[in-house]
Structures are given as structure tokens and as C-alpha cells.
Design an enzyme around this catalytic site. Structure first.
Site, PDB file in Angstrom:
ATOM      1  CB  THR A 122      -3.361  -2.352   8.102  1.00 19.88           C
ATOM      2  OG1 THR A 122      -3.065  -3.298   9.142  1.00 19.88           O
ATOM      3  CG2 THR A 122      -3.516  -0.960   8.699  1.00 19.88           C
ATOM      4  CB  CYS A 137       0.340   6.647   9.233  1.00 20.67           C
ATOM      5  SG  CYS A 137      -0.511   5.269  10.056  1.00 20.67           S
ATOM      6  CB  THR A 138      -0.647   6.933  14.518  1.00 25.79           C
ATOM      7  OG1 THR A 138      -1.599   6.056  13.896  1.00 25.79           O
ATOM      8  CG2 THR A 138      -1.271   7.568  15.742  1.00 25.79           C
ATOM      9  CG  HIS A 150      -4.985   2.971  12.101  1.00 31.78           C
ATOM     10  ND1 HIS A 150      -4.974   2.292  10.913  1.00 31.78           N
ATOM     11  CD2 HIS A 150      -3.842   3.712  12.120  1.00 31.78           C
ATOM     12  CE1 HIS A 150      -3.882   2.586  10.247  1.00 31.78           C
ATOM     13  NE2 HIS A 150      -3.176   3.459  10.958  1.00 31.78           N
ATOM     14  NE  ARG A 204      -2.811  -5.615  15.543  1.00 30.43           N
ATOM     15  CZ  ARG A 204      -1.817  -4.819  15.178  1.00 30.43           C
ATOM     16  NH1 ARG A 204      -1.195  -5.050  14.036  1.00 30.43           N
ATOM     17  NH2 ARG A 204      -1.430  -3.815  15.936  1.00 30.43           N
ATOM     18  NE  ARG A 249      -3.606   0.228   0.023  1.00 35.67           N
ATOM     19  CZ  ARG A 249      -4.250   0.650  -1.058  1.00 35.67           C
ATOM     20  NH1 ARG A 249      -4.245  -0.083  -2.158  1.00 35.67           N
ATOM     21  NH2 ARG A 249      -4.872   1.805  -1.069  1.00 35.67           N
ATOM     22  CB  ILE A 250       3.463   2.570   2.309  1.00 36.11           C
ATOM     23  CG1 ILE A 250       2.488   2.656   3.501  1.00 36.11           C
ATOM     24  CG2 ILE A 250       4.431   3.743   2.332  1.00 36.11           C
ATOM     25  CD1 ILE A 250       1.592   3.878   3.493  1.00 36.11           C
ATOM     26  CG  ASN A 262      -4.484   5.164   7.285  1.00 37.99           C
ATOM     27  OD1 ASN A 262      -5.624   5.611   7.441  1.00 37.99           O
ATOM     28  ND2 ASN A 262      -4.238   4.028   6.661  1.00 37.99           N
TER      29      ASN A 262
END
Length: 481
Positions: A322, A292-293, A319, A337, A140-141, A456
Site C-alpha cells: 500500500t 478490507c481484510t 496483502h 515497512r 486509492r479508496i 482490497n
């Protein structure tokens, strides 16, 4: 019977469109030929459409309590185009406001020439050749960073994305990777063209040839084989987060420096651009862009501490889920999770409080933090519960943060909204890292609650790019001073 009011509004809109359309070639010429990035109160106009330009002007109403017009800023831009400018970020919104309040009686051309005198010298980019960049990881990033780098290299930029490194070469991998860059369910279609070149195992994006390389570990890569030299490698995998692990990148031929797009461990410097990037030591080859946070909340916490002195506080983040979580219930090594991400709100841990202490040592030990992963794919919300050292009011806090977003060293990081209908999807694609939702601000005595939105993915990636520019020596001076 003619409706004169309707015709008046329609004519006004057409004239505004015409003014904005006239700005586009001037913005492009300044960017391509001079390396000048034009903005309106921090909102970039480069590669913007007519509507983008009009919306940027309209945005100023929230900030300066008055709407700028493309009619008034166009002459400023035209005057700039007559100068021999060197690379810089120039806010034509601020210049326009300053000129309208100008009491010296100077002509517009004289005013612009005076304000930009320091860069009216025709100097070129500080780097003679573009800086090579490699993305290690293409999730993603990684893909968001690729989009930004490709867009910037098409004009006056000096950052050149040369390669993407992934693991496990698979037949048909190249067109699939290109397709993921071309189409994105959150950020929309790629702005440009992408051509797959099978013979070079590369894709050509807006004229940039980007090779897809394969390596199971950092030291296996050989960038020099493809003419890549002194590259800055952006590690987007998060697999190696301590110095020993990240130093493995430096063993790859052609790699010179490393930026980790995750919180660094142990002695790896965690950097939030705009707050502590100037503390990067000369000769440092490895830095972390934190999380990001951390990037969303640290600038806001810093300015609040500077003005009101934070005694203690708690940070709660809502958030977006992800890729680390499961789509449906399944085994996961971390508690909760493993439950289906699109179906649940999931309480989980966050290192935000500890990370704040690393970037802002003066707040070390004063904050606690927790996180809730929520069923949205992007854009998160940080809720800052702060105990201040003095009594304040909602008006005072909001006016202060509005002023910070308008004109301060952190205006590139902190944004401000006063929309009564703002929701998370409104902030997809936001370049700034934290947007203060002023209508949600609560102040009671010395207790304050701030709501800060952040993309984010996109907002964080722009912080990474700012660190990249800083390390590469491509940081642009901002005008007006």
C-alpha cells in the site's frame, strides 16, 4: 469440405451474442426507469457489455453445475419488462433456474408475475431527492468509491457524489486529480467521460459535476455554500479514527453523517455489511466500514462458525503493498515497512483478529493474526487456519460454502471459485469481498484451512457503498425470495 462442427459452434456463439445484445436495452430500461438491478447469481448485469452478460451466464456453471443460457434468461427479462416494478435487485439467473424446474405448468409470464408480485406496484425510490455524498480524501479508496458512485448515478441510483475534499490547494491540482480518476494502472480506464471545469473548480464525470474543495481539517469545510445538504461524508484519510476526531466532520455546514473507510477506534462501531449492519443504532451518525481484510474474512468466518463452530484459529494475510510503504528503502516509523515495497515480502502486524472480535463477539479471543505485505499492487489473500468443533471433509466444507455463495444472506459478500489456474490478478475488480478458492481448501479431521482472495480496493469499496446505501435508506429488496 465444410467443417460442420466448426460452423455449429460459430452459429451458436452468434446466437448467444444476439440474445445478450437483446438484453442490454431491457437491463438499462429497468435500471433507469424502475431502479431495478438485474443480476445472474449475484453478478450484476447493469452497465455490462455483451461479453459481460455472456460471462455472467457462463459463471453459473461453477455454482449450479450447469450453464445457463442467454436464450433461456432473455424471456424472463422480457416478461419482467412488461411489469410495473418498484426498485429491487432481481436475480434472473435464479428465476430462470426456478422456472426450468417449475412443475406447476404455469406459463412463463404467470410465473414471473407471481414471483415478483410484491414489487409489481410501480412504487418509486424511497428518497424523493438524491442523497448527497462527499469524499474526504481522494487516494486509492477515494477514487475507487468515486468511480462506483459516478457509475450508479448515471442510471436509477439515488446516491449523488457532490464534492471531493483534499488538502493544500496547488496550482494545476484540478486537472491532475481528474487525470488520476480517468486513468488507473490497476483498474484501467474510467468508463465514461471526464471534463475539467476550471471556473467551477470541478470536473464533470458522466454528467455529474463534482467540486474539488480544499480544507486542512474537517470543520473547515463548508458544503452548504455549494448547495450540499445533509451529506454523508466518507472519510478516506484514516487520520481521525476515534469518535472525538470524526465528530469534527459534523461541525462542517451541510454534513450529517460520517463513514470511516478504516478500522474505527474505541467506541466507533465497526460494521461489516451483511454481518452486523443491522446493529447500527438509530440516530448513530458515525460508523466505520472496518478494514478490507476484516470485510473479506468476517463473512466466511461467520458462516463457518454457524455451521461447524470454530474453537480457535490463526489468520495469515498476504496483502498487496500500500501507499503507506516506501518504494525503496527509506525511513519509516514502523518496523520493516521502510524496506522497498515492490522488492520485498514484508512481515507486519494486522489488527484483523481484534477486528473480528468486534464484529463477531462470539469469536473474540479465539483468533490470532499476522500479515505479509507482498510485491503486488492489488488483490490480497487471507489464509484461515481453523480448528472446528467437529470432524469434516473437503467436500462437505466446499459444498457448504458453494451453497452460501449461491443463495444466502451473505451471497453478496462471499464468492466461490473452482478454477485450477486462478491467481491474484484474476480477482481485480471483483465486487464481492471474499472469494473462497475451493481447490486450495484443506480439511483433516477437525482442522480446516481456507484460502480467501479479495480485491482490497474494489471489493472493499463496494462494501462501503453497501453501508452508505443502508444508512441512506436505499437498501434494495432481493428477489426471488
Amino acid at each position: 469440405m465444410r467443417d460442420l462442427k466448426m460452423e455449429s459452434y460459430s452459429n451458436d456463439w452468434r446466437q448467444r451474442e444476439e440474445a445478450a445484445e437483446s438484453m442490454i436495452p431491457l437491463i438499462g430500461e429497468l435500471y433507469r426507469n424502475h431502479g431495478v438491478v438485474t443480476t445472474v447469481y449475484g453478478h450484476s448485469l447493469v452497465h455490462g457489455s455483451t461479453i459481460d452478460i455472456l460471462k455472467a451466464h457462463r459463471f453459473s456453471r461453477q455454482i449450479v453445475q450447469d450453464e445457463l443460457s442467454a436464450f433461456t434468461s432473455l424471456p424472463i427479462l422480457q416478461a419482467m419488462s412488461q411489469l410495473n416494478l418498484s426498485p429491487a435487485r432481481i436475480d434472473i439467473g435464479k428465476l430462470t433456474t426456478m422456472y426450468l424446474r417449475n412443475e406447476t405448468g404455469a406459463s412463463l409470464d404467470t410465473f414471473v408475475r407471481t414471483e415478483l408480485a410484491d414489487i409489481n406496484n410501480g412504487e418509486k425510490m424511497t428518497l424523493a431527492a438524491p442523497q448527497d455524498v462527499v469524499l474526504y480524501g481522494f487516494g486509492r479508496i477515494g477514487r475507487t468509491l468515486a468511480r462506483i458512485l459516478i457509475q450508479r448515478s448515471s442510471g436509477g441510483g439515488r446516491l449523488r457524489l457532490r464534492a471531493v475534499v483534499v488538502r493544500n490547494e496547488i496550482r494545476g491540482d484540478l486537472p491532475k486529480r481528474a487525470s488520476l480518476l480517468r486513468r488507473d494502472s490497476v483498474h484501467g480506464s474510467f468508463k465514461g467521460t471526464i471534463i475539467v471545469n476550471e471556473s467551477e473548480n470541478a470536473f464533470i464525470a458522466n454528467g455529474n459535476m463534482i467540486r474539488l474543495l480544499y480544507a486542512d481539517s474537517p470543520e473547515q469545510a463548508d458544503y452548504s455554500r455549494y448547495g450540499i445538504q445533509n451529506a454523508i461524508v466518507l472519510d478516506n484519510t484514516g487520520v481521525w479514527r476515534d469518535r472525538r476526531g470524526l465528530e469534527r466532520h459534523l461541525k462542517a455546514e451541510g454534513a450529517a453523517k460520517i463513514i470511516l473507510t478504516a478500522p474505527g477506534k474505541e467506541e466507533v462501531p465497526n460494521v461489516v455489511y451483511g454481518v452486523n449492519n443491522h446493529a447500527i443504532m438509530d440516530g448513530e451518525k458515525i460508523v466505520s466500514a472496518a478494514s478490507c481484510t476484516t470485510n473479506a474474512i468476517v463473512p466466511v468466518l461467520k458462516v463457518m462458525h454457524d455451521r461447524f463452530q470454530i474453537e480457535e484459529g490463526h489468520i495469515e494475510t498476504c496483502h498487496a503493498y500500500t501507499n503507506d510503504q516506501n518504494l525503496i528503502d527509506n525511513y519509516h516509523k514502523k518496523s520493516r515497512r521502510g524496506r522497498g515495497a515492490p522488492l520485498n515480502m514484508v512481515i507486519t502486524e494486522t489488527g484483523a483478529a481484534e477486528a473480528v472480535g468486534k464484529v463477531l463477539p462470539e469469536l473474540s479471543g479465539r483468533l490470532t493474526a499476522n500479515a505479509i505485505r507482498v510485491p503486488t499492487p492489488n488483490v490480497s489473500l487471507a489464509i484461515l487456519h481453523l480448528t472446528l468443533n467437529e470432524v469434516s471433509t473437503v467436500r462437505e466444507v466446499n459444498n457448504y460454502l458453494r451453497a452460501i455463495s449461491l443463495d444466502s444472506p451473505l451471497q453478496g459478500q462471499i464468492d466461490f471459485t473452482s478454477s485450477p489456474d486462478a491467481v491474484s490478478s484474476d480477482f481485480i475488480g471483483t465486487l464481492k469481498t471474499g472469494i473462497v478458492d475451493s481447490l486450495a481448501t484443506i480439511v483433516s479431521g477437525n482442522r480446516c484451512v481456507l484460502y480467501v482472495w479479495y480485491d482490497n480496493e474494489f471489493g472493499y469499496s463496494h462494501q462501503v457503498i453497501r453501508i452508505l446505501q443502508y444508512i441512506a435508506g436505499l437498501e434494495l429488496p432481493a428477489f426471488p425470495r
